[in-house]
Motif scaffolding. Structure first.
Motif, PDB file in Angstrom:
ATOM      1  N   SER A  38     -47.392  74.962  20.058  1.00 11.97           N
ATOM      2  CA  SER A  38     -47.384  75.849  18.895  1.00 11.97           C
ATOM      3  C   SER A  38     -46.199  75.511  18.007  1.00 11.97           C
ATOM      4  CB  SER A  38     -47.289  77.309  19.349  1.00 11.97           C
ATOM      5  OG  SER A  38     -48.375  77.645  20.168  1.00 11.97           O
TER       6      SER A  38
ATOM      7  N   ALA B 131     -43.909  75.983  14.415  1.00 14.00           N
ATOM      8  CA  ALA B 131     -43.486  76.989  13.442  1.00 14.00           C
ATOM      9  C   ALA B 131     -42.884  76.267  12.245  1.00 14.00           C
ATOM     10  CB  ALA B 131     -42.461  77.938  14.062  1.00 14.00           C
TER      11      ALA B 131
ATOM     12  N   ARG C 244     -34.062  78.632   6.226  1.00 13.88           N
ATOM     13  CA  ARG C 244     -33.423  78.451   7.530  1.00 13.88           C
ATOM     14  C   ARG C 244     -33.315  76.983   7.964  1.00 13.88           C
ATOM     15  NH1 ARG C 244     -36.955  79.439  12.514  1.00 13.88           N
ATOM     16  NH2 ARG C 244     -39.067  78.922  11.903  1.00 13.88           N
TER      17      ARG C 244
ATOM     18  N   MET D 243     -30.136  75.501   9.847  1.00 17.38           N
ATOM     19  CA  MET D 243     -29.897  75.670  11.278  1.00 17.38           C
ATOM     20  C   MET D 243     -30.390  74.466  12.072  1.00 17.38           C
ATOM     21  SD  MET D 243     -28.263  78.405  12.054  1.00 17.38           S
ATOM     22  CE  MET D 243     -28.584  78.405  13.803  1.00 17.38           C
ATOM     23  N   TYR D 244     -31.259  73.661  11.463  1.00 12.06           N
ATOM     24  CA  TYR D 244     -31.857  72.551  12.197  1.00 12.06           C
ATOM     25  C   TYR D 244     -31.496  71.193  11.606  1.00 12.06           C
ATOM     26  CZ  TYR D 244     -34.464  76.537  13.887  1.00 12.06           C
ATOM     27  OH  TYR D 244     -34.793  77.752  14.426  1.00 12.06           O
TER      28      TYR D 244
ATOM     29  N   ILE E 121     -41.226  72.787  13.627  1.00 12.96           N
ATOM     30  CA  ILE E 121     -40.596  72.611  14.929  1.00 12.96           C
ATOM     31  C   ILE E 121     -41.426  73.344  15.970  1.00 12.96           C
ATOM     32  CG2 ILE E 121     -38.270  72.380  13.987  1.00 12.96           C
ATOM     33  CD1 ILE E 121     -37.776  75.308  14.814  1.00 12.96           C
TER      34      ILE E 121
ATOM     35  N   GLY F  49     -42.312  76.156  18.228  1.00  9.53           N
ATOM     36  CA  GLY F  49     -41.948  77.561  18.140  1.00  9.53           C
ATOM     37  C   GLY F  49     -41.518  78.165  19.458  1.00  9.53           C
ATOM     38  N   SER F  50     -42.101  77.696  20.551  1.00  2.00           N
ATOM     39  CA  SER F  50     -41.860  78.346  21.843  1.00  2.00           C
ATOM     40  C   SER F  50     -40.534  77.964  22.474  1.00  2.00           C
ATOM     41  CB  SER F  50     -42.988  78.017  22.811  1.00  2.00           C
ATOM     42  OG  SER F  50     -42.931  76.653  23.192  1.00  2.00           O
ATOM     43  N   GLY F  51     -39.928  76.883  22.006  1.00  5.64           N
ATOM     44  CA  GLY F  51     -38.663  76.448  22.598  1.00  5.64           C
ATOM     45  C   GLY F  51     -38.826  75.568  23.819  1.00  5.64           C
TER      46      GLY F  51
ATOM     47  N   VAL G 182     -34.964  81.315  22.821  1.00  2.00           N
ATOM     48  CA  VAL G 182     -34.911  80.461  21.622  1.00  2.00           C
ATOM     49  C   VAL G 182     -36.126  80.720  20.741  1.00  2.00           C
ATOM     50  CG1 VAL G 182     -35.148  78.071  20.840  1.00  2.00           C
ATOM     51  CG2 VAL G 182     -33.480  78.621  22.606  1.00  2.00           C
ATOM     52  N   GLY G 183     -37.265  80.965  21.371  1.00  4.36           N
ATOM     53  CA  GLY G 183     -38.492  81.193  20.615  1.00  4.36           C
ATOM     54  C   GLY G 183     -38.398  82.347  19.626  1.00  4.36           C
TER      55      GLY G 183
ATOM     56  N   SER H 277     -36.119  82.921  17.584  1.00  2.00           N
ATOM     57  CA  SER H 277     -35.669  82.398  16.286  1.00  2.00           C
ATOM     58  C   SER H 277     -36.529  81.237  15.819  1.00  2.00           C
ATOM     59  CB  SER H 277     -34.198  81.976  16.347  1.00  2.00           C
ATOM     60  OG  SER H 277     -33.985  81.006  17.359  1.00  2.00           O
ATOM     61  N   SER H 278     -36.985  80.388  16.759  1.00  2.00           N
ATOM     62  CA  SER H 278     -37.810  79.239  16.363  1.00  2.00           C
ATOM     63  C   SER H 278     -39.068  79.682  15.634  1.00  2.00           C
ATOM     64  CB  SER H 278     -38.211  78.417  17.595  1.00  2.00           C
ATOM     65  OG  SER H 278     -37.083  77.845  18.203  1.00  2.00           O
ATOM     66  N   TYR H 279     -39.673  80.748  16.109  1.00  2.00           N
ATOM     67  CA  TYR H 279     -40.875  81.267  15.467  1.00  2.00           C
ATOM     68  C   TYR H 279     -40.550  82.062  14.203  1.00  2.00           C
ATOM     69  CZ  TYR H 279     -44.370  80.103  19.088  1.00  2.00           C
ATOM     70  OH  TYR H 279     -45.235  79.452  19.940  1.00  2.00           O
ATOM     71  N   GLY H 280     -39.265  82.194  13.910  1.00  2.00           N
ATOM     72  CA  GLY H 280     -38.896  82.921  12.711  1.00  2.00           C
ATOM     73  C   GLY H 280     -38.988  84.430  12.862  1.00  2.00           C
TER      74      GLY H 280
ATOM     75  N   GLU I 229     -31.635  83.354  13.123  1.00  2.00           N
ATOM     76  CA  GLU I 229     -30.975  82.512  14.111  1.00  2.00           C
ATOM     77  C   GLU I 229     -29.631  83.099  14.562  1.00  2.00           C
ATOM     78  OE1 GLU I 229     -32.833  81.305  11.769  1.00  2.00           O
ATOM     79  OE2 GLU I 229     -34.073  79.739  12.675  1.00  2.00           O
TER      80      GLU I 229
ATOM     81  N   LYS J 283     -46.673  81.775  23.445  1.00  2.00           N
ATOM     82  CA  LYS J 283     -47.218  81.624  22.101  1.00  2.00           C
ATOM     83  C   LYS J 283     -46.596  82.691  21.214  1.00  2.00           C
ATOM     84  CE  LYS J 283     -51.709  79.673  23.299  1.00  2.00           C
ATOM     85  NZ  LYS J 283     -53.153  79.913  23.433  1.00  2.00           N
TER      86      LYS J 283
ATOM     87  N   TYR K 101     -44.829  86.839  21.860  1.00  2.00           N
ATOM     88  CA  TYR K 101     -43.577  87.424  21.394  1.00  2.00           C
ATOM     89  C   TYR K 101     -43.830  88.768  20.712  1.00  2.00           C
ATOM     90  CZ  TYR K 101     -40.833  83.308  22.496  1.00  2.00           C
ATOM     91  OH  TYR K 101     -40.188  82.297  23.163  1.00  2.00           O
TER      92      TYR K 101
END
Lengths: 171, 284
Positions: free
Chosen positions: A62, A64, A70, A73-74, A89, A91-93, B110-111, B113-116, B120, B267, B271
């Motif tokens: 998945s 994002a 933002r 930050m990356y 990127i 999304g789930s980490g 982390v997810g 923030s990664s998923y917005g 962050e 997924k 969240y």
């Protein structure tokens, strides 16, 4: 004498009229360059088109979208030098999947951005090396390059396919 | 007439010194009685011993009021006892998490923030983070790389949510993880004495993750660890939010459709469930 003069004047007037009515001379060289420039801008691929194609054709985790609010930050990119971009990127980490295409305002700024992207990929390798060897390997096969005023990168399960998609758009 | 002269001679003479002595003695006795009954507090005396503040004795009316107040306070119920796991509460809005909370954790965190979902700056987490390296490994913040504790001090949030253990559950012992967790809780309490601390139980994994050939994780191990986390929360006087229960199905596992492919990570829709659980299990 008068007749000769009259006929000469008449001929001169006719000649001048014909010259005025004729089409102006075209500088074929300058017109071609302008046309080419118009065609190039109209045909320039949008980064979002490229990333959408990659995401659609390659099965990944998945993703994002990272937008301008933002991205710092990356990737510490100066957005003033970017005409448009599209970046996603994981999304789930839990995975290393990422894809990004940047159209720069100047070719001169492409290499600097490529360096930033390479640094990010190196950091991601450190994150995943002990955590997930499969993702670490995926990062090792990442696609990253410059084409004209485009900078691109893709971390996907199929780097070959990602690269061919990118080349379809920007050569 | 000799007798009369003798009587005159036997009359005791008047002594001025004796008079002064008696006067001094009476003052001394009175002063002693006054000091004994007055009981002047020590802080009323200056360094030289002089009384710098005198306290008026309460009037009978004041004494009655004070007595009544003392009686009421003695009958008031004691301070509310910590209840763990945190029970369901009135739902809060997402602004609660954004404005008042920081999250410490691993790749699952982390997810957020990664998923917005959260900014962050609110998410102090890193891929591969586990409790044994929480004090040494850095997290990425808008102000650069730093440890989670350093970032918490900088952010000074009202509420700190901690979710650690998914990394480590399969190779660290519960004893070592709980010990390290307790040390981290103490350091957070010391750094942020006013903050409310929530330990989040680690989430379940899918059935497929339990039989993964490379890195299996059992939900029974997760449940055992979470039980220890609950005890830790009670011992440390912090809150325990049982997210695990909110995510797992009747079979005690994470549904496969809630996982992002590896049986462990989420997924985006998962969240949403997580946020809903957190926002309905808070303590004011």
């Amino acid at each position: 004498m008068k007749r000769k003069f009259a006929f000469s004047a008449l001929a001169l007037a006719a000649a001048m009229s014909l010259a005025a009515c004729s089409e102006p001379t075209v500088d074929t060289g300058d017109a071609s360059a302008d046309t080419a420039a118009v065609s190039a801008s109209e045909n320039a691929a949008e980064p979002s088109e490229i990333t959408a194609k990659i995401i659609a054709d390659i099965e990944m985790s998945s993703l994002a979208e990272v937008q301008s609010d933002r991205i710092e930050m990356y990737l510490d990119v100066d957005l003033e030098k970017v005409e448009s971009f599209s970046m996603f990127i994981c999304g789930s980490g839990g995975f290393a999947d990422e894809v990004g295409v940047f159209r720069m305002k100047s070719d001169a700024d492409c290499e600097a951005l490529k360096t930033l992207i390479t640094e990010r990929l190196d950091k991601r390798k450190v994150d995943f090396e002990d955590y997930n060897p499969d993702e670490f390997e995926k990062l090792g096969k990442a696609v990253c390059g410059v084409s004209g005023n485009y900078v691109y990168y893709a971390v996907t399960p199929d780097s070959g396919k990602a690269e061919s998609i990118i080349k379809e758009f920007i050569g | 007439m000799v007798g009369m002269r003798g009587q005159e001679k036997r009359r005791p003479r008047f002594s001025i010194g004796l008079v002064f002595f008696l006067i001094f003695l009476s003052f001394a006795v009175c002063f002693f009685i006054y000091m004994k009954n007055g009981q002047i507090p020590e802080d009323s005396l200056s360094a030289s011993g002089e009384i710098v503040e005198s306290e008026q004795l309460p009037t009978p009316e004041e004494t009655t009021v004070q007595t009544e107040a003392l009686t009421v306070s003695e009958t008031e119920p004691p301070e509310e006892k910590l209840v763990n796991p945190v029970p369901e509460s009135e739902p809060k809005g997402l602004s609660y998490l954004i404005n008042e909370c920081n999250f410490v954790g691993d790749s699952i965190t982390v997810g957020l923030s990664s998923y917005g979902i959260l900014p962050e700056k609110n998410v102090l987490a890193n891929i591969g983070m586990n409790i044994s390296k929480i004090n040494t490994a850095t997290v990425t913040t808008p102000d650069g790389e730093m440890t989670a504790l350093e970032a918490l001090k900088k952010n000074n949030p009202k509420n700190v949510y901690i979710m650690l253990g998914s990394n480590g559950i399969s190779w660290l012992t519960n004893e070592s993880m709980i010990s390290e967790y307790g040390i981290f809780i103490d350091s957070v309490k010391e750094a942020l004495p006013e903050a409310a601390i929530y330990i989040i139980s680690i989430p379940p994994v899918t059935a497929n993750k339990e039989i993964d050939t490379n890195s299996p994780i059992l939900n029974s191990d997760i449940d055992a660890y979470n039980s220890e986390l609950l005890k830790l929360a009670d011992n440390k006087g912090v809150y325990f939010v049982d997210l695990n229960t909110g995510l797992k199905g009747n079979d005690g596992k994470l549904a496969s459709e809630r996982s992002d492919g590896d049986g462990m990570h989420f997924k985006k829709s998962t969240y949403d469930i997580m946020l809903d659980y957190l926002l309905t299990h808070t303590v004011d």
